[in-house]
Design a protein around this motif. Structure first.
Motif, PDB file in Angstrom:
ATOM      1  N   PRO A  61      37.698  80.796  49.334  1.00 16.95           N
ATOM      2  CA  PRO A  61      38.984  80.231  48.927  1.00 16.95           C
ATOM      3  C   PRO A  61      38.940  79.304  47.713  1.00 16.95           C
ATOM      4  CG  PRO A  61      38.253  79.254  50.987  1.00 16.95           C
ATOM      5  CD  PRO A  61      37.291  80.357  50.667  1.00 16.95           C
ATOM      6  N   THR A  62      37.772  78.831  47.346  1.00 20.45           N
ATOM      7  CA  THR A  62      37.703  77.924  46.198  1.00 20.45           C
ATOM      8  C   THR A  62      37.353  78.646  44.896  1.00 20.45           C
ATOM      9  OG1 THR A  62      35.392  77.396  46.657  1.00 20.45           O
ATOM     10  CG2 THR A  62      37.068  75.953  47.653  1.00 20.45           C
ATOM     11  N   GLU A  63      37.213  79.956  44.941  1.00 15.08           N
ATOM     12  CA  GLU A  63      36.862  80.728  43.743  1.00 15.08           C
ATOM     13  C   GLU A  63      38.133  80.960  42.917  1.00 15.08           C
ATOM     14  OE1 GLU A  63      34.505  81.778  41.172  1.00 15.08           O
ATOM     15  OE2 GLU A  63      33.441  81.762  43.082  1.00 15.08           O
ATOM     16  N   ALA A  64      38.319  80.130  41.908  1.00  9.80           N
ATOM     17  CA  ALA A  64      39.555  80.140  41.124  1.00  9.80           C
ATOM     18  C   ALA A  64      39.805  81.464  40.415  1.00  9.80           C
ATOM     19  CB  ALA A  64      39.545  78.998  40.115  1.00  9.80           C
ATOM     20  N   LYS A  65      38.751  82.136  39.950  1.00  8.58           N
ATOM     21  CA  LYS A  65      38.982  83.396  39.226  1.00  8.58           C
ATOM     22  C   LYS A  65      39.613  84.441  40.132  1.00  8.58           C
ATOM     23  CE  LYS A  65      34.261  85.063  39.769  1.00  8.58           C
ATOM     24  NZ  LYS A  65      33.000  85.298  39.104  1.00  8.58           N
ATOM     25  N   PHE A  66      39.299  84.408  41.423  1.00 10.73           N
ATOM     26  CA  PHE A  66      39.929  85.335  42.355  1.00 10.73           C
ATOM     27  C   PHE A  66      41.429  85.052  42.419  1.00 10.73           C
ATOM     28  CE2 PHE A  66      35.934  85.663  45.347  1.00 10.73           C
ATOM     29  CZ  PHE A  66      35.179  86.162  44.296  1.00 10.73           C
ATOM     30  N   GLN A  67      41.762  83.778  42.502  1.00 12.64           N
ATOM     31  CA  GLN A  67      43.162  83.388  42.617  1.00 12.64           C
ATOM     32  C   GLN A  67      43.940  83.669  41.334  1.00 12.64           C
ATOM     33  OE1 GLN A  67      43.715  79.532  44.507  1.00 12.64           O
ATOM     34  NE2 GLN A  67      41.728  79.750  45.486  1.00 12.64           N
ATOM     35  N   VAL A  68      43.316  83.440  40.192  1.00  8.55           N
ATOM     36  CA  VAL A  68      43.973  83.738  38.914  1.00  8.55           C
ATOM     37  C   VAL A  68      44.269  85.232  38.824  1.00  8.55           C
ATOM     38  CG1 VAL A  68      43.628  83.789  36.411  1.00  8.55           C
ATOM     39  CG2 VAL A  68      43.068  81.729  37.698  1.00  8.55           C
ATOM     40  N   ASN A  69      43.315  86.057  39.221  1.00 11.49           N
ATOM     41  CA  ASN A  69      43.542  87.503  39.187  1.00 11.49           C
ATOM     42  C   ASN A  69      44.610  87.927  40.186  1.00 11.49           C
ATOM     43  OD1 ASN A  69      41.796  88.118  37.082  1.00 11.49           O
ATOM     44  ND2 ASN A  69      40.042  88.239  38.449  1.00 11.49           N
TER      45      ASN A  69
ATOM     46  N   GLN B 289      50.072  77.156  41.445  1.00 15.33           N
ATOM     47  CA  GLN B 289      50.223  75.763  41.873  1.00 15.33           C
ATOM     48  C   GLN B 289      49.098  75.346  42.809  1.00 15.33           C
ATOM     49  OE1 GLN B 289      54.196  75.382  43.457  1.00 15.33           O
ATOM     50  NE2 GLN B 289      55.134  75.460  41.428  1.00 15.33           N
ATOM     51  N   ASN B 290      48.700  76.244  43.689  1.00 15.30           N
ATOM     52  CA  ASN B 290      47.592  75.943  44.595  1.00 15.30           C
ATOM     53  C   ASN B 290      46.291  75.731  43.832  1.00 15.30           C
ATOM     54  OD1 ASN B 290      49.291  76.146  46.801  1.00 15.30           O
ATOM     55  ND2 ASN B 290      48.676  78.240  47.282  1.00 15.30           N
ATOM     56  N   ILE B 291      46.072  76.549  42.795  1.00 14.56           N
ATOM     57  CA  ILE B 291      44.873  76.374  41.975  1.00 14.56           C
ATOM     58  C   ILE B 291      44.889  75.003  41.322  1.00 14.56           C
ATOM     59  CG2 ILE B 291      43.618  77.174  39.932  1.00 14.56           C
ATOM     60  CD1 ILE B 291      44.793  80.000  40.551  1.00 14.56           C
ATOM     61  N   LEU B 292      46.016  74.649  40.751  1.00 10.98           N
ATOM     62  CA  LEU B 292      46.113  73.363  40.049  1.00 10.98           C
ATOM     63  C   LEU B 292      46.009  72.169  40.997  1.00 10.98           C
ATOM     64  CD1 LEU B 292      48.785  74.197  37.350  1.00 10.98           C
ATOM     65  CD2 LEU B 292      46.326  73.824  37.026  1.00 10.98           C
ATOM     66  N   LYS B 293      46.478  72.333  42.225  1.00 13.30           N
ATOM     67  CA  LYS B 293      46.333  71.248  43.207  1.00 13.30           C
ATOM     68  C   LYS B 293      44.866  70.996  43.518  1.00 13.30           C
ATOM     69  CE  LYS B 293      50.693  71.766  45.628  1.00 13.30           C
ATOM     70  NZ  LYS B 293      51.351  72.304  46.833  1.00 13.30           N
TER      71      LYS B 293
END
Length: 120
Positions: free
Chosen positions: A71-79, A98-102
């Motif tokens: 869950p903390t892998e930002a590139k997964f969330q960006v994609n 928003q979750n990434i930025l939080k």
């Protein structure tokens, strides 16, 4: 297959992916997932292949699975956000961003990332 063999298979898949050989990349990622069904990198990369082939539903599912594992892998969330935009789910994409930025207000991936199709 040892962990070093799995890592080698992932690297091979990524090389094929970046070279535009989706068939070979898919085979390598699938081989990894047969042995390690919860390998977040293989799920994520398989999701990127699905997105590149226009199968955004499968891409969303695979990348969402990767996010549940890492869950903390930002590139997964960006994609995932980019795929949500491609599916006309802008509000969901905004929530992901928003979750990434939080969790990481200085995350530059949101500002510098090319389309998931440009990545491997």
């Amino acid at each position: 297959m040892s962990s070093s063999a799995v890592a080698s298979k992932l690297r091979s898949g990524l090389r094929h992916h970046q070279a535009g050989d989706a068939t070979a990349a898919h085979k390598d990622y699938a081989d990894v997932l047969k042995l390690q069904p919860t390998n977040a990198d293989a799920l994520h990369l398989s999701g990127l292949l699905a997105h590149a082939s226009g199968n955004n539903h499968e891409a969303r599912s695979l990348i969402s699975q990767a996010i549940q594992i890492a869950p903390t892998e930002a590139k997964f969330q960006v994609n995932l956000a980019a795929i949500l935009v491609a599916q006309s789910c802008s509000l969901d994409a905004e929530q992901v961003c928003q979750n990434i930025l939080k969790s990481d207000p200085n995350n530059c991936l949101l500002y510098t990332s090319p389309s998931p199709r440009d990545r491997g």
